[in-house]
Design a protein around this motif. Structure first.
Motif, PDB file in Angstrom:
ATOM      1  N   GLU A 211      -6.384  -0.107  -1.606  1.00  0.00           N
ATOM      2  CA  GLU A 211      -5.418   0.892  -1.141  1.00  0.00           C
ATOM      3  C   GLU A 211      -3.990   0.455  -1.460  1.00  0.00           C
ATOM      4  O   GLU A 211      -3.134   1.281  -1.796  1.00  0.00           O
ATOM      5  CB  GLU A 211      -5.581   1.107   0.362  1.00  0.00           C
ATOM      6  CG  GLU A 211      -4.633   2.130   0.967  1.00  0.00           C
ATOM      7  CD  GLU A 211      -4.871   3.546   0.484  1.00  0.00           C
ATOM      8  OE1 GLU A 211      -3.953   4.373   0.597  1.00  0.00           O
ATOM      9  OE2 GLU A 211      -5.987   3.823  -0.011  1.00  0.00           O
ATOM     10  N   GLY A 215      -1.531   3.099  -3.338  1.00  0.00           N
ATOM     11  CA  GLY A 215      -0.622   3.783  -2.432  1.00  0.00           C
ATOM     12  C   GLY A 215       0.641   2.994  -2.186  1.00  0.00           C
ATOM     13  O   GLY A 215       0.985   2.064  -2.903  1.00  0.00           O
ATOM     14  N   VAL A 216       1.328   3.396  -1.135  1.00  0.00           N
ATOM     15  CA  VAL A 216       2.547   2.700  -0.744  1.00  0.00           C
ATOM     16  C   VAL A 216       2.172   1.371  -0.106  1.00  0.00           C
ATOM     17  O   VAL A 216       1.215   1.282   0.656  1.00  0.00           O
ATOM     18  CB  VAL A 216       3.352   3.554   0.245  1.00  0.00           C
ATOM     19  CG1 VAL A 216       4.611   2.822   0.688  1.00  0.00           C
ATOM     20  CG2 VAL A 216       3.694   4.898  -0.378  1.00  0.00           C
ATOM     21  N   SER A 219       0.553   0.564   3.681  1.00  0.00           N
ATOM     22  CA  SER A 219       0.268   1.863   4.265  1.00  0.00           C
ATOM     23  C   SER A 219      -0.641   1.670   5.476  1.00  0.00           C
ATOM     24  O   SER A 219      -1.240   0.617   5.678  1.00  0.00           O
ATOM     25  CB  SER A 219      -0.418   2.771   3.240  1.00  0.00           C
ATOM     26  OG  SER A 219      -1.687   2.245   2.909  1.00  0.00           O
ATOM     27  N   SER A 222      -4.311   0.744   4.529  1.00  0.00           N
ATOM     28  CA  SER A 222      -4.479  -0.626   4.049  1.00  0.00           C
ATOM     29  C   SER A 222      -4.344  -1.624   5.189  1.00  0.00           C
ATOM     30  O   SER A 222      -5.124  -2.583   5.283  1.00  0.00           O
ATOM     31  CB  SER A 222      -3.469  -0.935   2.946  1.00  0.00           C
ATOM     32  OG  SER A 222      -2.140  -0.876   3.431  1.00  0.00           O
TER      33      SER A 222
END
Length: 454
Positions: A211, A215-216, A219, A222
């Motif tokens: 993740e 993603g960011v 997050s 995560s």
């Protein structure tokens, strides 16, 4: 020698499959419309599953003869190759890879147990040097072999060749293989709960790391996945230290030599697999070269590693671990840091030389430290020791490769997450970790070697 030759051939095919997908990643990513985050799971997921299955082999070796166990491993691997040939989509292709990894996860610790059962403790370095011809050389040469096959016949040819080798090994095993390690009289039951905790815990951590790639950073998903995974692994560790028949005998880590050696093995594996996965991506996506060129770029380093593993094993037997720790960490850190300065204009010969420099460091750490760790174990714990080291080595190299790809993806400025700047940032962080391992190994490794018993 015939029996060992058959086992070595099958295990080599299983090990080389670890990294053969790296050269095919750009093609597969485009064909199935997946990004680098999911594409690299064909490699890191393979290594991860191999590590999980390796944890089960200590129990299996004590309850199943080596011939039956090896046949099961080759059957899983070959069926997985056949399934990958006809996989119509990415999820089924990934599932096929994980089935292959299940076979490899049995074969890899098994060949180490067989080798250590033949040699006395005073020659464990030599034994692991010979195994290193498989463990080190095969994954390193994987991208080179697959690069040729992919450019000539497409990525499906990789599984056709591996499946053919697996089938030939099965036939030869049925006719010629004998038990090198017989099933013991251990009536301990398999601790299924420990197996579930181990798998779920590390899988949750892998989800969290994956993740992070897509993603960011940090997050919610995560963070939750990572936290859950860490908690479950902590429960697993506590259980292993208290149950009568643990899945993994983690009490081996009470010996400092075993602990420090295992950590250095993991650093060596991390350095090898990070390079084997990321350098082909750099050559193809940053320098815009073909899969064949990316394979040829790392071929000399792969050959050098195969040549050096038996030598570094003998050096361990003669001089002990400290010279190898100092040389291995220093060379690996220097080669990795130099790689961080490469860009699209870097000549191919420079990339080839730097990759070769890094393999010198890896060959000083990975298999010699495996042999050194096992010198402090009783003969009855050798299967447990090899299972622990193999499992941890594969799991942490899979997770670390995902982490370094995530670092590269977040530092890169393009959509696919691969550019020279991101590559440099990722390798700079890796060099810093190897430098820390150098200090740790030199300070914490006991000065006196354990008494070698014949």
């Amino acid at each position: 020698m015939l029996v060992l030759g058959i086992m070595v051939t099958g295990t080599t095919a299983a090990c080389i499959s670890q990294s053969m997908m790296t050269a095919a990643l750009p093609t597969i990513m485009h064909e199935f419309s997946v990004g680098a985050t999911f594409g690299q799971l064909l490699t890191t997921g393979y290594i991860f599953t191999l590590g999980l299955i390796s944890a089960m082999t200590a129990y299996l070796v004590n309850h199943v003869g080596s011939k039956k166990l090896f046949l099961v491993s080759m059957l899983c691997f070959t069926v997985g190759c056949a399934a990958a040939l006809v996989a119509p989509n990415y999820p089924l292709l990934l599932a096929s890879r994980l089935l292959q990894a299940g076979g490899a996860g049995i074969a890899l610790p098994l060949i180490q147990v067989v080798a250590l059962s033949v040699y006395p403790k005073s020659e464990y370095g030599k034994a692991m040097g010979l195994v290193g011809l498989i463990v080190g050389f095969a994954p390193a040469i994987g991208p080179t072999v697959s690069g040729f096959l992919i450019d000539l016949w497409g990525w499906h040819s990789v599984f056709a060749v591996l499946g053919a080798v697996g089938l030939a090994v099965i036939v030869a095993s049925l006719a010629l293989l004998k038990d090198m390690v017989h099933a013991g009289n251990d009536h301990a039951r398999f601790d299924a709960l420990s197996g579930i905790l181990y798998a779920v815990g590390f899988y949750s951590i892998l989800v969290g790391v994956t993740e992070l790639e897509s993603g960011v950073a940090l997050s919610a998903i995560s963070c939750i996945a990572l936290a859950v995974g860490v908690v479950i692994i902590a429960v697993f560790v506590r259980r292993q230290l208290h149950v009568e028949h643990p899945l993994l005998k983690l009490s081996c880590f009470r010996d400092r030599t075993f602990t420090v050696s295992t950590i250095l093995v993991m650093v060596g594996q991390m350095g090898m697999m990070t390079g084997a996965v990321m350098v082909p991506l750099f050559v193809q996506d940053v320098q815009m070269q073909s899969a064949t060129v990316s394979g040829l770029t790392i071929l000399p380093g792969a050959i050098l590693m195969g040549f050096l593993n038996p030598i570094t094993g003998r050096l361990l037997d003669r001089y002990g671990p400290h010279p190898l720790i100092a040389t291995g960490c220093a060379v690996l850190a220097a080669g990795t840091l130099a790689f961080a300065l490469c860009d699209s204009s870097t000549p191919a010969w420079v990339v080839t030389v730097l990759y070769g420099v890094r393999t010198v460091g890896v060959s000083c750490l990975m298999m010699p430290m495996t042999g050194h760790a096992c010198t402090v174990l009783d003969a009855s714990d050798i299967a447990q020791g090899t299972a622990i080291i193999t499992s941890f080595r594969q799991l942490f190299s899979s997770l670390s490769t995902s982490i370094f790809i995530a670092i590269m993806a977040h530092a890169s400025s393009n959509a696919i997450g691969v550019d020279a700047f991101g590559f440099g940032v990722s390798f700079t962080v890796l060099a810093a970790l190897v430098a820390a391992a150098f200090v740790f190994g030199m300070v914490c490794m006991p000065k006196r070697r354990p008494e070698a018993a014949n």
